[in-house]
Design a protein around this motif. Structure first.
Motif, PDB file in Angstrom:
ATOM      1  N   CYS A 130     -18.571 -45.730   6.639  1.00 45.56           N
ATOM      2  CA  CYS A 130     -19.300 -46.984   6.801  1.00 45.56           C
ATOM      3  C   CYS A 130     -20.246 -47.211   5.623  1.00 45.56           C
ATOM      4  N   VAL A 131     -20.960 -46.156   5.216  1.00 44.61           N
ATOM      5  CA  VAL A 131     -21.853 -46.262   4.061  1.00 44.61           C
ATOM      6  C   VAL A 131     -21.054 -46.612   2.807  1.00 44.61           C
ATOM      7  N   GLU A 132     -19.935 -45.933   2.612  1.00 46.57           N
ATOM      8  CA  GLU A 132     -19.104 -46.196   1.433  1.00 46.57           C
ATOM      9  C   GLU A 132     -18.593 -47.635   1.427  1.00 46.57           C
ATOM     10  N   ASN A 133     -18.141 -48.102   2.590  1.00 44.88           N
ATOM     11  CA  ASN A 133     -17.663 -49.479   2.678  1.00 44.88           C
ATOM     12  C   ASN A 133     -18.783 -50.468   2.372  1.00 44.88           C
ATOM     13  N   GLY A 134     -19.972 -50.173   2.893  1.00 45.65           N
ATOM     14  CA  GLY A 134     -21.102 -51.056   2.652  1.00 45.65           C
ATOM     15  C   GLY A 134     -21.532 -51.093   1.202  1.00 45.65           C
ATOM     16  N   CYS A 135     -21.249 -50.023   0.470  1.00 49.73           N
ATOM     17  CA  CYS A 135     -21.622 -49.938  -0.951  1.00 49.73           C
ATOM     18  C   CYS A 135     -20.556 -50.498  -1.883  1.00 49.73           C
ATOM     19  N   THR A 136     -19.372 -50.778  -1.359  1.00 51.29           N
ATOM     20  CA  THR A 136     -18.270 -51.205  -2.233  1.00 51.29           C
ATOM     21  C   THR A 136     -17.741 -52.599  -1.903  1.00 51.29           C
ATOM     22  N   ARG A 137     -18.349 -53.272  -0.948  1.00 47.63           N
ATOM     23  CA  ARG A 137     -17.940 -54.643  -0.659  1.00 47.63           C
ATOM     24  C   ARG A 137     -18.195 -55.531  -1.876  1.00 47.63           C
ATOM     25  N   THR A 138     -17.294 -56.451  -2.122  1.00 46.92           N
ATOM     26  CA  THR A 138     -17.419 -57.301  -3.308  1.00 46.92           C
ATOM     27  C   THR A 138     -18.029 -58.671  -3.001  1.00 46.92           C
ATOM     28  N   GLU A 139     -18.083 -59.065  -1.732  1.00 45.99           N
ATOM     29  CA  GLU A 139     -18.671 -60.356  -1.393  1.00 45.99           C
ATOM     30  C   GLU A 139     -20.165 -60.334  -1.701  1.00 45.99           C
ATOM     31  N   ALA A 140     -20.677 -61.383  -2.294  1.00 43.92           N
ATOM     32  CA  ALA A 140     -22.080 -61.415  -2.712  1.00 43.92           C
ATOM     33  C   ALA A 140     -23.028 -61.597  -1.545  1.00 43.92           C
ATOM     34  N   THR A 141     -22.583 -62.296  -0.508  1.00 41.12           N
ATOM     35  CA  THR A 141     -23.451 -62.574   0.629  1.00 41.12           C
ATOM     36  C   THR A 141     -22.765 -62.180   1.931  1.00 41.12           C
TER      37      THR A 141
END
Length: 466
Positions: free
Chosen positions: A223-234
């Motif tokens: 979950c942390v990794e996904n939250g750090c690698t999302r590309t959407e700005a908002t």
């Protein structure tokens, strides 16, 4: 009654355990009941009505989408978070639901999923009723459920609230108060985690328990990794809240790399706190995106325990998987006390019941793996929740974003401080954990409804949604 550590920590979908995970489970239970009783083939239409906090903020929490997914047989732990919205839109556009994944019926979303913004059911603020009708319009079944926090669902026929647990498993060391828990520890000469482990063996083997707890930890890390690698700005939802986790991790990695290149420690004495903030932000931004999440003990407070566990793994010498298991078992013991004597539901207690509970649990878990005695662990838990008393739940726009995301970061640091403060004492203190939990329950009962996850007070009405 009995609660397991795996009741407190379960894998689900964002953004809310009570408003998303719970309704999905309830809807699935409804169709499973129809199928189990041989009634599914006779159903030609289903209708769902959501009440109280579910109706007031359900659109922002995705409660209506969760119900649609649950009616079609989806489970919060396994639903494809990447296609969930698409699945709901297809059902809406097609005008058809596939109940339990096998039985198609016509579906009119505007009429068949009703959100009552000003009506409540008697037993709990998060109530929902499902109706199944036959070909001639006759009522085949009506059933009410309550989503009581942390993804827990109770049947409307059950008397009482979330303090009722329908598991009658007998455990060797039952406890309903912190005092009883400490007495078990003293008599058995073991830790809080040791008491929890002995009780857990009533359900499953130690190997299975360890495997499942480490799976929980793996999902937290993912979950942390996904939250750090999302590309959407908002973040989704209309508030246009900017994602901060990806950029923050990049900056922190640059600082660490520069320090490693010189062979010198990072000059900022509070550098670890920046990482704690990152971990919490990443989890809660992922939660707000409807991603895979661990209820810890709820989705709205899901970033605190993972953030403190990541702090343990990264910054505490000797951290290992045994420590992770001890942390989660200890934290769960505190969560059980809170759930049985108050509530972890924001709709009942305000945010003190969610963020306050998670802060208390994380403080206890960290204190335990730092070598704290059971008395010091209880003190850490007491500190963690005491200084969240009165915290309101006032999500802007009904979204789990403002103030929820930052609130998790602040509470994560508070949990670390609570554990460290408790470690400086001998475990003796004036105010007990039991007294603070009782105070939280009374405070929640006294709190006006507009401050309990209805988006009718506080920041929700003083911040312009734009």
């Amino acid at each position: 009654m009995a609660l397991s550590v795996l009741d407190l920590f379960s894998v689900g979908i964002g953004p809310s355990s009570s408003h998303t995970v719970g309704p999905m489970r309830a809807a699935r239970l409804f169709t499973e009941g129809l199928a189990g009783d041989g009634l599914l083939d006779a159903v030609s239409r289903v209708r769902s009505e959501l009440f109280g906090s579910l109706g007031a903020t359900g659109h922002g929490h995705g409660s209506d989408k969760a119900v649609i997914l649950g009616l079609q047989g989806e489970d919060p732990e396994t639903v494809d978070t990447g296609t969930a919205d698409e699945q709901v839109q297809v059902s809406t556009d097609r005008g058809q639901l596939c109940l339990a994944g096998v039985h198609p019926v016509p579906f009119d979303r505007t009429k068949d999923v009703v959100m009552h913004r000003r009506k409540s059911l008697p037993a709990h603020p998060n109530g929902m009723t499902f109706f199944a009708y036959g070909a001639d319009g006759e009522l085949v079944r009506e059933r009410t459920f309550y989503s009581v926090g942390g993804g827990f669902v109770v049947d409307g026929d059950v008397k009482g609230t979330d303090r009722i647990v329908q598991d009658t498993t007998e455990v060797p060391f039952p406890f309903t108060t912190g005092r009883q828990l400490l007495e078990h520890c003293r008599r058995e000469g073991t830790s809080i985690a040791g008491i929890m482990l002995a009780n857990e063996l009533s359900w499953r083997s130690e190997d299975e328990l360890r495997t499942r707890l480490l799976h929980i930890w793996a999902v937290m890390q993912e979950c942390v990794e996904n939250g750090c690698t999302r590309t959407e700005a908002t973040l989704p939802g209309g508030l246009k809240v900017r994602r901060r986790a990806p950029a923050l991790r990049s900056r922190l990695r640059e600082v660490d790399a520069a320090a490693a290149a010189t062979g010198q420690p990072v000059p900022d004495a509070l550098h670890a706190m920046e990482w704690i903030n990152l971990y919490a932000l990443a989890v809660n931004e992922e939660n707000a995106s409807g991603g895979r999440i661990v209820t810890a003990p709820t989705n709205g407070a899901a970033g605190i325990i993972p953030a403190v566990l990541h702090f343990y793994a990264r910054f505490v010498a000797g951290a290992d998987e045994d420590g992770v298991v001890e942390f989660l078992l200890t934290a769960a013991a505190v969560g059980i006390l809170i759930k049985e004597n108050a509530s972890i539901s924001g709709a009942e207690m305000g945010c003190q019941g969610e963020v306050g509970s998670a802060c208390s649990m994380a403080a206890a878990g960290l204190c335990a793996v730092l070598g704290g005695s059971p008395e010091q662990v209880e003190n850490a838990a007491e500190i963690g929740i005491e200084h969240n008393l009165g915290l309101t739940c006032d999500p802007v726009g009904g979204l789990v974003q403002i103030p929820c995301i930052e609130r998790n970061a602040i509470a994560s640091s508070k949990a670390v401080n609570a554990a460290r403060l408790a470690m400086q004492g001998d475990g003796e203190h004036k105010v007990s954990l039991d007294q603070v939990i009782k105070t939280m329950r009374e405070t929640g009962n006294d709190m006006k409804i507009k401050y309990k996850e209805t988006s009718r007070g506080g920041l929700a009405v003083n911040v312009i949604e734009c």
